[in-house]
Structures are given as structure tokens and as C-alpha cells.
Scaffold this motif. Sequence first.
Motif, PDB file in Angstrom:
ATOM      1  N   ALA A  99     -76.328 -18.924 -11.960  1.00 14.35           N
ATOM      2  CA  ALA A  99     -77.390 -18.010 -11.539  1.00 14.35           C
ATOM      3  C   ALA A  99     -78.154 -18.603 -10.349  1.00 14.35           C
ATOM      4  O   ALA A  99     -78.440 -17.911  -9.373  1.00 14.35           O
ATOM      5  CB  ALA A  99     -78.339 -17.727 -12.699  1.00 14.35           C
TER       6      ALA A  99
ATOM      7  N   LEU B 264     -78.214 -17.884  -5.429  1.00 19.52           N
ATOM      8  CA  LEU B 264     -79.266 -17.829  -4.416  1.00 19.52           C
ATOM      9  C   LEU B 264     -79.273 -19.050  -3.512  1.00 19.52           C
ATOM     10  O   LEU B 264     -79.654 -18.977  -2.351  1.00 19.52           O
ATOM     11  CB  LEU B 264     -80.629 -17.682  -5.108  1.00 19.52           C
ATOM     12  CG  LEU B 264     -80.762 -16.397  -5.929  1.00 19.52           C
ATOM     13  CD1 LEU B 264     -81.875 -16.484  -6.947  1.00 19.52           C
ATOM     14  CD2 LEU B 264     -80.991 -15.213  -5.010  1.00 19.52           C
TER      15      LEU B 264
ATOM     16  N   SER C 177     -76.015  -5.671 -15.543  1.00 19.27           N
ATOM     17  CA  SER C 177     -77.307  -5.608 -14.852  1.00 19.27           C
ATOM     18  C   SER C 177     -78.439  -6.138 -15.735  1.00 19.27           C
ATOM     19  O   SER C 177     -79.581  -6.210 -15.298  1.00 19.27           O
ATOM     20  CB  SER C 177     -77.622  -4.172 -14.423  1.00 19.27           C
ATOM     21  OG  SER C 177     -76.566  -3.644 -13.674  1.00 19.27           O
ATOM     22  N   THR C 178     -78.141  -6.484 -16.959  1.00 13.90           N
ATOM     23  CA  THR C 178     -79.111  -7.197 -17.781  1.00 13.90           C
ATOM     24  C   THR C 178     -79.252  -8.631 -17.270  1.00 13.90           C
ATOM     25  O   THR C 178     -80.264  -9.281 -17.479  1.00 13.90           O
ATOM     26  CB  THR C 178     -78.653  -7.198 -19.261  1.00 13.90           C
ATOM     27  OG1 THR C 178     -78.441  -5.846 -19.663  1.00 13.90           O
ATOM     28  CG2 THR C 178     -79.683  -7.837 -20.173  1.00 13.90           C
ATOM     29  N   VAL C 179     -78.224  -9.110 -16.577  1.00 14.20           N
ATOM     30  CA  VAL C 179     -78.229 -10.490 -16.089  1.00 14.20           C
ATOM     31  C   VAL C 179     -78.416 -10.558 -14.567  1.00 14.20           C
ATOM     32  O   VAL C 179     -79.336 -11.197 -14.077  1.00 14.20           O
ATOM     33  CB  VAL C 179     -76.927 -11.218 -16.485  1.00 14.20           C
ATOM     34  CG1 VAL C 179     -76.970 -12.675 -16.023  1.00 14.20           C
ATOM     35  CG2 VAL C 179     -76.693 -11.147 -17.988  1.00 14.20           C
ATOM     36  N   ILE C 180     -77.528  -9.904 -13.836  1.00  7.22           N
ATOM     37  CA  ILE C 180     -77.608  -9.977 -12.373  1.00  7.22           C
ATOM     38  C   ILE C 180     -77.902  -8.596 -11.784  1.00  7.22           C
ATOM     39  O   ILE C 180     -77.702  -7.580 -12.440  1.00  7.22           O
ATOM     40  CB  ILE C 180     -76.313 -10.551 -11.741  1.00  7.22           C
ATOM     41  CG1 ILE C 180     -75.105  -9.658 -12.048  1.00  7.22           C
ATOM     42  CG2 ILE C 180     -76.069 -11.976 -12.232  1.00  7.22           C
ATOM     43  CD1 ILE C 180     -73.843 -10.040 -11.272  1.00  7.22           C
ATOM     44  N   SER C 181     -78.366  -8.581 -10.544  1.00  7.97           N
ATOM     45  CA  SER C 181     -78.724  -7.310  -9.930  1.00  7.97           C
ATOM     46  C   SER C 181     -77.468  -6.569  -9.483  1.00  7.97           C
ATOM     47  O   SER C 181     -76.427  -7.189  -9.251  1.00  7.97           O
ATOM     48  CB  SER C 181     -79.634  -7.555  -8.725  1.00  7.97           C
ATOM     49  OG  SER C 181     -78.897  -8.139  -7.671  1.00  7.97           O
ATOM     50  N   PRO C 182     -77.568  -5.253  -9.342  1.00  4.70           N
ATOM     51  CA  PRO C 182     -76.423  -4.487  -8.829  1.00  4.70           C
ATOM     52  C   PRO C 182     -75.950  -5.007  -7.469  1.00  4.70           C
ATOM     53  O   PRO C 182     -74.753  -5.009  -7.186  1.00  4.70           O
ATOM     54  CB  PRO C 182     -76.981  -3.066  -8.711  1.00  4.70           C
ATOM     55  CG  PRO C 182     -78.061  -3.003  -9.739  1.00  4.70           C
ATOM     56  CD  PRO C 182     -78.683  -4.370  -9.744  1.00  4.70           C
ATOM     57  N   ARG C 183     -76.893  -5.485  -6.655  1.00  2.00           N
ATOM     58  CA  ARG C 183     -76.520  -6.023  -5.345  1.00  2.00           C
ATOM     59  C   ARG C 183     -75.705  -7.319  -5.511  1.00  2.00           C
ATOM     60  O   ARG C 183     -74.694  -7.525  -4.837  1.00  2.00           O
ATOM     61  CB  ARG C 183     -77.795  -6.297  -4.536  1.00  2.00           C
ATOM     62  CG  ARG C 183     -77.585  -6.564  -3.070  1.00  2.00           C
ATOM     63  CD  ARG C 183     -78.921  -6.802  -2.359  1.00  2.00           C
ATOM     64  NE  ARG C 183     -79.775  -7.749  -3.078  1.00  2.00           N
ATOM     65  CZ  ARG C 183     -79.573  -9.071  -3.110  1.00  2.00           C
ATOM     66  NH1 ARG C 183     -78.565  -9.600  -2.450  1.00  2.00           N
ATOM     67  NH2 ARG C 183     -80.382  -9.849  -3.781  1.00  2.00           N
ATOM     68  N   GLN C 184     -76.151  -8.157  -6.439  1.00  2.00           N
ATOM     69  CA  GLN C 184     -75.396  -9.390  -6.711  1.00  2.00           C
ATOM     70  C   GLN C 184     -74.023  -9.064  -7.300  1.00  2.00           C
ATOM     71  O   GLN C 184     -73.042  -9.745  -7.003  1.00  2.00           O
ATOM     72  CB  GLN C 184     -76.186 -10.294  -7.667  1.00  2.00           C
ATOM     73  CG  GLN C 184     -77.382 -10.949  -6.979  1.00  2.00           C
ATOM     74  CD  GLN C 184     -78.456 -11.417  -7.943  1.00  2.00           C
ATOM     75  OE1 GLN C 184     -78.504 -10.999  -9.095  1.00  2.00           O
ATOM     76  NE2 GLN C 184     -79.337 -12.270  -7.464  1.00  2.00           N
TER      77      GLN C 184
ATOM     78  N   LYS D 232     -76.999  -3.458 -19.648  1.00  2.00           N
ATOM     79  CA  LYS D 232     -77.297  -2.349 -18.736  1.00  2.00           C
ATOM     80  C   LYS D 232     -76.199  -2.249 -17.679  1.00  2.00           C
ATOM     81  O   LYS D 232     -75.837  -3.263 -17.067  1.00  2.00           O
ATOM     82  CB  LYS D 232     -78.622  -2.600 -18.037  1.00  2.00           C
ATOM     83  CG  LYS D 232     -79.824  -2.510 -18.952  1.00  2.00           C
ATOM     84  CD  LYS D 232     -81.095  -2.729 -18.156  1.00  2.00           C
ATOM     85  CE  LYS D 232     -82.280  -2.934 -19.083  1.00  2.00           C
ATOM     86  NZ  LYS D 232     -83.432  -3.497 -18.376  1.00  2.00           N
TER      87      LYS D 232
ATOM     88  N   LYS E 187     -76.496   1.287 -13.141  1.00  2.00           N
ATOM     89  CA  LYS E 187     -76.544   1.139 -11.689  1.00  2.00           C
ATOM     90  C   LYS E 187     -75.254   0.550 -11.104  1.00  2.00           C
ATOM     91  O   LYS E 187     -75.150   0.421  -9.884  1.00  2.00           O
ATOM     92  CB  LYS E 187     -77.747   0.277 -11.295  1.00  2.00           C
ATOM     93  CG  LYS E 187     -79.055   1.022 -11.521  1.00  2.00           C
ATOM     94  CD  LYS E 187     -80.253   0.197 -11.128  1.00  2.00           C
ATOM     95  CE  LYS E 187     -81.536   0.985 -11.385  1.00  2.00           C
ATOM     96  NZ  LYS E 187     -82.708   0.101 -11.384  1.00  2.00           N
TER      97      LYS E 187
ATOM     98  N   PHE F  34     -83.900 -10.211 -11.130  1.00  2.00           N
ATOM     99  CA  PHE F  34     -83.029 -10.351 -12.280  1.00  2.00           C
ATOM    100  C   PHE F  34     -83.078 -11.813 -12.725  1.00  2.00           C
ATOM    101  O   PHE F  34     -83.906 -12.582 -12.231  1.00  2.00           O
ATOM    102  CB  PHE F  34     -81.625  -9.860 -11.925  1.00  2.00           C
ATOM    103  CG  PHE F  34     -81.600  -8.368 -11.717  1.00  2.00           C
ATOM    104  CD1 PHE F  34     -81.197  -7.523 -12.737  1.00  2.00           C
ATOM    105  CD2 PHE F  34     -82.030  -7.796 -10.521  1.00  2.00           C
ATOM    106  CE1 PHE F  34     -81.212  -6.143 -12.571  1.00  2.00           C
ATOM    107  CE2 PHE F  34     -82.060  -6.428 -10.348  1.00  2.00           C
ATOM    108  CZ  PHE F  34     -81.649  -5.597 -11.372  1.00  2.00           C
ATOM    109  N   ILE F  35     -82.205 -12.189 -13.640  1.00  2.00           N
ATOM    110  CA  ILE F  35     -82.302 -13.535 -14.199  1.00  2.00           C
ATOM    111  C   ILE F  35     -82.205 -14.631 -13.132  1.00  2.00           C
ATOM    112  O   ILE F  35     -82.974 -15.590 -13.164  1.00  2.00           O
ATOM    113  CB  ILE F  35     -81.293 -13.708 -15.360  1.00  2.00           C
ATOM    114  CG1 ILE F  35     -81.806 -12.909 -16.560  1.00  2.00           C
ATOM    115  CG2 ILE F  35     -81.118 -15.177 -15.724  1.00  2.00           C
ATOM    116  CD1 ILE F  35     -80.878 -12.878 -17.742  1.00  2.00           C
ATOM    117  N   PRO F  36     -81.297 -14.518 -12.160  1.00  2.00           N
ATOM    118  CA  PRO F  36     -81.239 -15.589 -11.142  1.00  2.00           C
ATOM    119  C   PRO F  36     -82.565 -15.777 -10.408  1.00  2.00           C
ATOM    120  O   PRO F  36     -83.023 -16.910 -10.230  1.00  2.00           O
ATOM    121  CB  PRO F  36     -80.149 -15.094 -10.174  1.00  2.00           C
ATOM    122  CG  PRO F  36     -79.279 -14.218 -11.004  1.00  2.00           C
ATOM    123  CD  PRO F  36     -80.205 -13.531 -11.969  1.00  2.00           C
TER     124      PRO F  36
END
Lengths: 347, 221
Positions: free
Chosen positions: A161, A165, A205-212, A242, A245, B63-65
Motif C-alpha cells: 500500500a 505512493l 475499492s474497500t482497500v485501494i481507490s478505483p484510480r489505483q 466495494k 466504481k 483509501f487505505i494506502p
Amino acid sequence: MGTDAMKPLERLAAYGKGEAIDRLPCVPIVGNTAARVIGVKVGDFRGNGPLIAQAQVAAYRKFGYDVIRIFTDLYTQAEAMGAKVHYPADETAYLEAPAISDPAEVQRLQPADPYRDGNLPHHLEAMRIAVDQVGNEVPVTGALTCPFTNASFLVGAETLARLMLKDPETVHRLCEISLDTNFRYAAAIIEAGATPSLTDAMSSSTVISPRQFKEFSLPYLKRLIDFIHGKGKSVTLHICGKTAKIWESMVEAGADCISIDNDASLIEAKLAVGNRVRLMGNVHPSAVMLQGAVEDVRRATLSCLREAHDNPKGFIVASGCSLPTEAPFENIEAMMETVRNFKVEDQ
Amino acid sequence: MSADKETLYKQLADAVVDMDEDQAVATAEAVATAGLDAYEAIEKGLSAGMERAGQLFDEEEYFIPELLMCSDAMYAGMDVLKPHIRQDAVAEKRRVVIGVIQGDTHDIGKNLVKIMLETSGFDVTDLGRDIPPASFVQTAQEIDADIIALSTLMTTTMDGMGEVVRQLNDQGVRDKFKVIVGGGPISQGFADRIGADGYAVNAADAVRLARRLTSPEVAAA
């Protein structure tokens, strides 16, 4: 299961062509519950392909659902690449330590050889045995953990995670090498006469964003699905949590069927992507299938049927995710019975 | 001077929201050098930033990250400021003992809850993962906890949560603690059935729940 007029392969083929079927396809996603069917411990599955096959075939024969999936846990490919998996005597295995403790070690990782590494050879053997015994009447699939989720087991979820970034290049390398293992394992599954069944928990999407998701998961999923399509197999893709998205992206990845869980709505999925993919879901695996009474299962199953039986690309009644090991048999049977008794004209 | 102070606090908050660890450290050092109240800087700077990050998580912007990176910045700033906290500035904090129940080693959710609770002014004792029910009960009594927070991602380990409540009852100390539960397979129904005091759907919700349960009216009830 003597009550069904059609065998699963016949039913699915007819359903795909829009011909008459005896009932809608139904898949309570049985994992290690199969151990309970033949009275063995979950830990006994480790390194024992024939026992996995025996349990999964027996579970299929007991309940009469529409897909056999050879599965014990999500970590088989990561383990074959060096992750440490803990095997309790009678519970589902879990990840004890990722394959590398420092992202800088990424170059040490090698793609797995499914015929040699970890428990993959045993899972392949289980598939071959199941195909040999019942492959002429029911699809046999092998669970395959997708690139992004497998990458999280290689380096650890929190580390991955942060890397998204801080050091996206390393995430891509981890996904790429996971994909390499996926290619080999998918080919071996198909050679065993089975079909890969894709699961990608961390892409939720519970963990990472739709963009990620689009950046780190979708490109690899797409290549994996293209590869499997190239070998003439259709693809079911399961993502938990989720997903609303990323439904568009799951379709774009090429999935023929998307399997969603309870944090997602079948009605919304039907309206959004139901004219392009088959849907599968989403009776709650723990609140309903594990802890609910038979009547709760019946009600939840009916509610799924009402929501999605008319999905343009088809619908498979299923649990939202793999069933907990101790899900009671009568609840699995109740799900099957509810589907058997459901007549579209009743609606 | 006071405008400076506000600017520095805002910079601290922004560093957290922007996931900028270096900026958080630099600003925290500036706060220390200026001799400002470190406790106030944590509260109005770092914690305020983390709270905004929590809102962004609620709104599905983060989000989590992102949340993990924000907390890295927050803790980095905190490490600089902690030695400068004057003892008399510290308000009595509510205490929480948290952990993942025995048989489960998934701790990403628990870690997020811990971060958000610490941010919100709770004093959190983290037992870690794969923790037997008796350890929760023992630690809660040792540290005189207000809240016992139990997490699991696996359906196989949910029963351990009920076991914590049973042991509290058996030892006649159930009323001394609020028990809160969360994690993938947990629902409000499950929380009710095992006799927990509350269920939180995610980390931000856990903070709201913990605050509500330790508010003077509820705590006295």
C-alpha cells in the motif's frame, strides 16, 4: 441432488444459448467446507491433491451445485514464490510472512513453476482427478489469485500500500512477476482440463481507490484474461468488498462473469454492466450462510434471485465470497433448494 | 506570535493530509524550536490533519494506502514533539486495549483503527495479532482500560470475540469495560448476539463509537 433434470455442463451450455433450463445455475462457493463433507481436517489438504479432489467431488455430489473449484487458500502461488504460509491443523491456512521483507529484494523473486513449486503441483493433481471423475458433467476450476493480490502477499499488504505512493515502479515489478506466475499456473490449470477461476481480494475499492485499481491492477488483469481467452476459456473474476466504481474496469479487463459480494448491489450491477457481463453473487457468506437459519438463507437467496434473475447476460446465484469452513450443510442445501424451487414465471 | 503558531499548526495538519513525512518533521522541529506547546501542536496540528484524512477516507477520496501514508507523517511529527510535551499539559486520556483475536493474523484493519483512535486522543495499548481472549481481559484490567476493541477478518475466529465477553462476565468485571468489535465478517447482529457494546464498520466509525461509549452520559449509564 437427484432432483435436477440437467447436469451442470448441460445447464450452463443451454443457459448460455438462451435455451430452456431446469433451474438457474447456483454456486454456494464451497472451499474448505469440503473437508467437513468427507470428515477430514482442513490441514490434511496440505500437499495432498487426491484428498482435495475427493473432498471437492464429494461436496459437489452432495449438494449438486454448478461449479467445482479446487481451492484451499489464496496463498498457493505466493507460497510457491517464497512466501511463508501457516497451516493450522483444522483451519484455513494464512500468510505468516511475505516472500521478501524489504522491497529492495524484489529482484530476488522468480516466477513459480507450477509443476514443481510449493503446493501448486498438488492442486493441479486435484484438478486432474476431479476432471477425470466428473469433468464430463460439471466444470472444474482452479482458484487463481490475481497479480495485484498476489503481489501483496509477496511483500506484505501494508508495504505494498505504501509502495503504491512512494515507489510505484516496484509495485509494477511485483505485479509483473506475479502475472508471470499467473500465466504459467493458468496454462497448467488448462492443461489439467480445468479452467482458472480468478480472485483478486486486494483490488477491492474497500482497500485501494478505483484510480489505483486502474493503474496497478487492471493492466495485469487484462493481460491475464486475454491469455486465458487465447486458450479458449471464459473467465469469472471475483473481487470482494466495494466494487461499484470498478465494475466498468472489470468489464474492460475482459471478464465474462463478475462475482461480487455483499458490499455491492446486484441490482446496481445489473443496471450498470449487466448487458455486458454475467453476474454472480451475493448471499452473505458469514452473516447468512454461516450464522443464519435455513429461513434466512431462503430469504437472502430469493432476494438475490429477484434482483438479478433477469440480468441480460445471465446470473449465477452464489455466495458473496468463499463459504466459511463451518457453514452448515443445511444452509448450503437451503440455497440450492431455493434456486430449484424458483420459477421465473412466479415473479 | 499567535499568527505564527496558527500557521505552524496548519502546516502540521497539511503535512499529514498531504502525506508529507519530511514536512511534518521539519514543522514539528520548528514548533519545538519556537518553544510552543507541543501537546497543543499535536492536537491542533497533527491530529487535526489526521482527522481530515479520516474524513477524506469516509468520503472515498482517500483509501487505505493514503491513510497509512498520512499516519506515517503524523507519527513522524509526533516523534519529534513527544519529548517536548509538558506533563501538566496532558489531559487524562481514555484508554483502549486493541488486538486481533487468536487465530487471525490480518492486522491492517486493526492498525487503522488504532491510528485513528490515537489521533482522536485515546491512549491505545496494542496487543498485536493472534491474541488469546484471556490476554484482552487481563490487559484491560491491568491498564484500567475504558474500551476493549476486538478485530478479526476471518469467520473462523469470530467465536473468540464472544469468549472475551464471556470471560469478562465470569470474572464479574463486564461493567468496567465497553467492548467494541469490527472486521470483515462482523455485523451489528453478531455484536448484539455476543453482547458487545458496539460494532464499527470502519476506522472512522470506530472513533465515533469509542467517543460515544466514553462520553460522560453513556459511561455513567
